[in-house]
Design a protein around this motif. Structure first.
Motif, mmCIF file in Angstrom:
data_model
loop_
_atom_site.group_PDB
_atom_site.id
_atom_site.type_symbol
_atom_site.label_atom_id
_atom_site.label_comp_id
_atom_site.label_asym_id
_atom_site.label_seq_id
_atom_site.Cartn_x
_atom_site.Cartn_y
_atom_site.Cartn_z
ATOM 1 N N SER A 5 37.961 13.028 68.695
ATOM 2 C CA SER A 5 37.429 12.423 69.916
ATOM 3 C C SER A 5 37.975 13.095 71.171
ATOM 4 C CB SER A 5 37.750 10.923 69.950
ATOM 5 O OG SER A 5 39.129 10.709 70.202
ATOM 6 N N ARG A 6 39.072 13.849 71.045
ATOM 7 C CA ARG A 6 39.666 14.534 72.194
ATOM 8 C C ARG A 6 39.080 15.925 72.420
ATOM 9 N NH1 ARG A 6 44.449 12.262 74.155
ATOM 10 N NH2 ARG A 6 44.485 10.072 73.564
ATOM 11 N N ILE A 7 38.210 16.373 71.534
ATOM 12 C CA ILE A 7 37.585 17.681 71.737
ATOM 13 C C ILE A 7 36.770 17.639 73.035
ATOM 14 C CG2 ILE A 7 35.876 19.319 70.846
ATOM 15 C CD1 ILE A 7 36.754 18.593 68.044
ATOM 16 N N GLY A 8 37.031 18.583 73.901
ATOM 17 C CA GLY A 8 36.365 18.609 75.199
ATOM 18 C C GLY A 8 37.032 17.752 76.245
ATOM 19 N N ASP A 9 38.121 17.042 75.877
ATOM 20 C CA ASP A 9 38.832 16.187 76.821
ATOM 21 C C ASP A 9 39.861 17.030 77.575
ATOM 22 O OD1 ASP A 9 40.324 14.349 78.189
ATOM 23 O OD2 ASP A 9 40.689 13.025 76.477
ATOM 24 N N ARG A 10 39.620 17.290 78.838
ATOM 25 C CA ARG A 10 40.520 18.143 79.614
ATOM 26 C C ARG A 10 41.894 17.513 79.801
ATOM 27 N NH1 ARG A 10 36.750 20.614 84.525
ATOM 28 N NH2 ARG A 10 35.281 21.759 83.188
ATOM 29 N N ASP A 11 41.935 16.176 79.881
ATOM 30 C CA ASP A 11 43.213 15.509 80.071
ATOM 31 C C ASP A 11 44.144 15.695 78.873
ATOM 32 O OD1 ASP A 11 42.550 14.582 82.564
ATOM 33 O OD2 ASP A 11 41.787 12.648 81.845
ATOM 34 N N PHE A 12 43.579 15.961 77.692
ATOM 35 C CA PHE A 12 44.401 16.152 76.500
ATOM 36 C C PHE A 12 45.130 17.486 76.556
ATOM 37 C CE2 PHE A 12 44.893 16.884 71.786
ATOM 38 C CZ PHE A 12 45.782 15.843 71.581
ATOM 39 N N GLY A 13 44.611 18.426 77.309
ATOM 40 C CA GLY A 13 45.309 19.691 77.492
ATOM 41 C C GLY A 13 45.182 20.637 76.322
ATOM 42 N N TRP A 14 43.957 20.959 75.935
ATOM 43 C CA TRP A 14 43.763 21.887 74.825
ATOM 44 C C TRP A 14 44.174 23.297 75.235
ATOM 45 C CZ3 TRP A 14 42.996 20.724 69.914
ATOM 46 C CH2 TRP A 14 42.479 19.470 69.591
ATOM 47 N N THR A 15 44.927 23.946 74.383
ATOM 48 C CA THR A 15 45.279 25.351 74.541
ATOM 49 C C THR A 15 44.993 26.054 73.213
ATOM 50 O OG1 THR A 15 47.553 25.042 73.777
ATOM 51 C CG2 THR A 15 47.143 24.769 76.153
ATOM 52 N N ALA A 16 44.971 27.368 73.247
ATOM 53 C CA ALA A 16 44.720 28.114 72.009
ATOM 54 C C ALA A 16 45.811 27.814 70.982
ATOM 55 C CB ALA A 16 44.661 29.610 72.309
ATOM 56 N N ARG A 17 47.050 27.721 71.451
ATOM 57 C CA ARG A 17 48.146 27.446 70.517
ATOM 58 C C ARG A 17 48.016 26.053 69.917
ATOM 59 N NH1 ARG A 17 54.540 28.665 71.630
ATOM 60 N NH2 ARG A 17 55.302 27.981 69.590
ATOM 61 N N ARG A 18 47.657 25.091 70.750
ATOM 62 C CA ARG A 18 47.516 23.725 70.246
ATOM 63 C C ARG A 18 46.401 23.644 69.211
ATOM 64 N NH1 ARG A 18 47.574 18.439 74.254
ATOM 65 N NH2 ARG A 18 48.699 17.092 72.809
ATOM 66 N N ALA A 19 45.286 24.295 69.456
ATOM 67 C CA ALA A 19 44.194 24.312 68.479
ATOM 68 C C ALA A 19 44.638 24.981 67.189
ATOM 69 C CB ALA A 19 42.984 25.038 69.071
ATOM 70 N N ALA A 20 45.431 26.072 67.302
ATOM 71 C CA ALA A 20 45.909 26.770 66.115
ATOM 72 C C ALA A 20 46.859 25.889 65.303
ATOM 73 C CB ALA A 20 46.599 28.064 66.523
ATOM 74 N N VAL A 21 47.701 25.099 66.004
ATOM 75 C CA VAL A 21 48.631 24.193 65.310
ATOM 76 C C VAL A 21 47.862 23.164 64.489
ATOM 77 C CG1 VAL A 21 50.297 22.333 65.671
ATOM 78 C CG2 VAL A 21 50.566 24.502 66.880
#
Length: 390
Positions: free
Chosen positions: A17-33
């Motif tokens: 549900s947080r996909i596309g949520d800017r407040d969640f703070g997605w980064t490439a590293r976070r997605a990789a984790v």
């Protein structure tokens, strides 16, 4: 099976549900984790649970092992629990504790036998794997100012609950704080049946550990701050447990914990912005303060009613000022004697501790906190322990 599939799927749904949520703070590293989590965790846990089931066939005697009067070190994070744990773990004639590799990678008896066989083979070959592990841990320690982390050092055994998706750190370190919230108020927030299921798995892990080490009369020793909100459940499952509770001034503990969480966020790829910044950082700061407040009050309420030889409150200031004298007071309260071998180790470690200087720098302002706000929120703790407020 104690694995909490419901919590795992709810976590996954929250994450999606947080996909596309800017407040969640997605980064490439976070997605990789998170990608690595879903690629690695399910097959590893399937393998782990296969070994746990094989334990019942190959080593059924572990179920008859008594976890007699274990000693649990609790208290808020960043309150000296690691230091006290490592001091007491030196008393190997009295205590048996878990190392990080046992907690994370080998909760089963069979896994431990396989790892030890691999380690023996590595030593025969000149320790290429051991030297590589040392290099990786040294590099990690350069980046980690909190405390020495090693797979071969005593470590927090709450991570055993990762194997049933019931550990506080899952939600706390991931940034999905709503997934962590029930575990911060465990005794009051989770259904009794679920509490008992989690603690039953934890007890089975301790039985396996004691069986694997052939500990004889030694007691199990654990550093586990996450047991602090679970004291009611702990005493139901371990009625003879001894509790050592560390208490540190909130003016030191709260910002230190907040900065530890900020470090954890950076490691996992969350945006490295200040804790006082808007959005997710404010949520983390408020969560940390609320959690710390409950853990102080819950522990003090429960331990105040315990027999003197069952619960000991340990001031952080006393521990760091005179570690040997503090341990002596703990042993006296619990009815233990300090043997000559341990006395020598304790004095040497106390001398080493006096020379230690932490690299962990933190401040109230850097965590978006104020001295007045902390003193007001934790007034009862300051009054009871006479912590300075100026």
């Amino acid at each position: 099976m104690p694995f909490d599939f419901g919590a795992f799927f709810r976590f996954t749904a929250r994450l999606l549900s947080r996909i596309g949520d800017r407040d969640f703070g997605w980064t490439a590293r976070r997605a990789a984790v998170y990608l690595a989590l879903y690629l690695f965790y399910p097959p590893f846990e399937l393998l782990t649970w296969l070994h746990l089931l094989l334990d019942d066939l190959l080593f059924p005697g572990y179920r008859r092992v008594e976890v007699a009067a274990p000693v649990f070190i609790v208290g808020n994070f960043r309150s000296g629990t690691t230091f006290l744990h490592r001091l007491l773990a030196l008393d190997r004639d009295r205590f048996c504790t878990m190392q990080m590799w046992e907690v994370l990678l080998a909760p089963s008896i069979l896994q431990r036998k396989l790892v030890r066989a691999l380690a023996a083979l590595d030593r025969r070959l000149g320790s290429p794997l051991g030297r590589r592990l040392d290099a990786v841990e040294d590099q990690w320690q350069e980046e980690n100012p909190m405390h020495r982390v090693s797979l071969r050092a005593p470590e927090e055994d709450d991570y055993l609950l990762l194997h049933i998706w019931s550990a506080l750190t899952i939600g706390l370190s991931s940034g999905l704080l709503e997934a962590a919230a029930p575990y911060t108020r465990f005794d009051g927030a989770l259904p009794r049946a679920r509490q008992d299921r989690i603690l039953a798995f934890y007890r089975r892990c301790l039985q396996r550990h004691l069986h694997a080490h052939g500990t004889g009369d030694r007691r199990y020793l654990a550093k586990n701050p996450a047991l602090t909100p679970k004291l009611d459940a702990v005493w139901r499952r371990f009625p003879n447990a001894r509790i050592l509770c560390l208490v540190r001034s909130p003016l030191e503990m709260v910002p230190s914990f907040a900065h530890m969480m900020q470090f954890s966020y950076r490691v996992l790829g969350a945006p490295a912005r200040g804790l006082g910044a808007p959005g997710e950082s404010d949520a983390l700061r408020d969560f940390v303060v609320d959690m710390a407040c409950h853990w102080y009050s819950h522990a003090l309420e429960r331990l105040d009613g315990a027999p003197p030889d069952r619960a000991v409150l340990v001031r952080y200031d006393d521990l760091v000022a005179d570690p040997a004298a503090t341990v002596a007071r703990i042993y006296e309260r619990l009815g233990f004697e300090i043997g000559p071998a341990y006395a020598g180790l304790l004095q040497a470690e106390a001398a080493r501790a006096r020379r230690y200087r932490s690299r962990h720098a933190y401040s109230l302002e850097g965590a978006g906190l104020t001295r007045e706000g902390i003193v007001d929120r934790f007034r009862d703790v300051f009054d009871r322990f006479d912590f300075p407020t100026g």
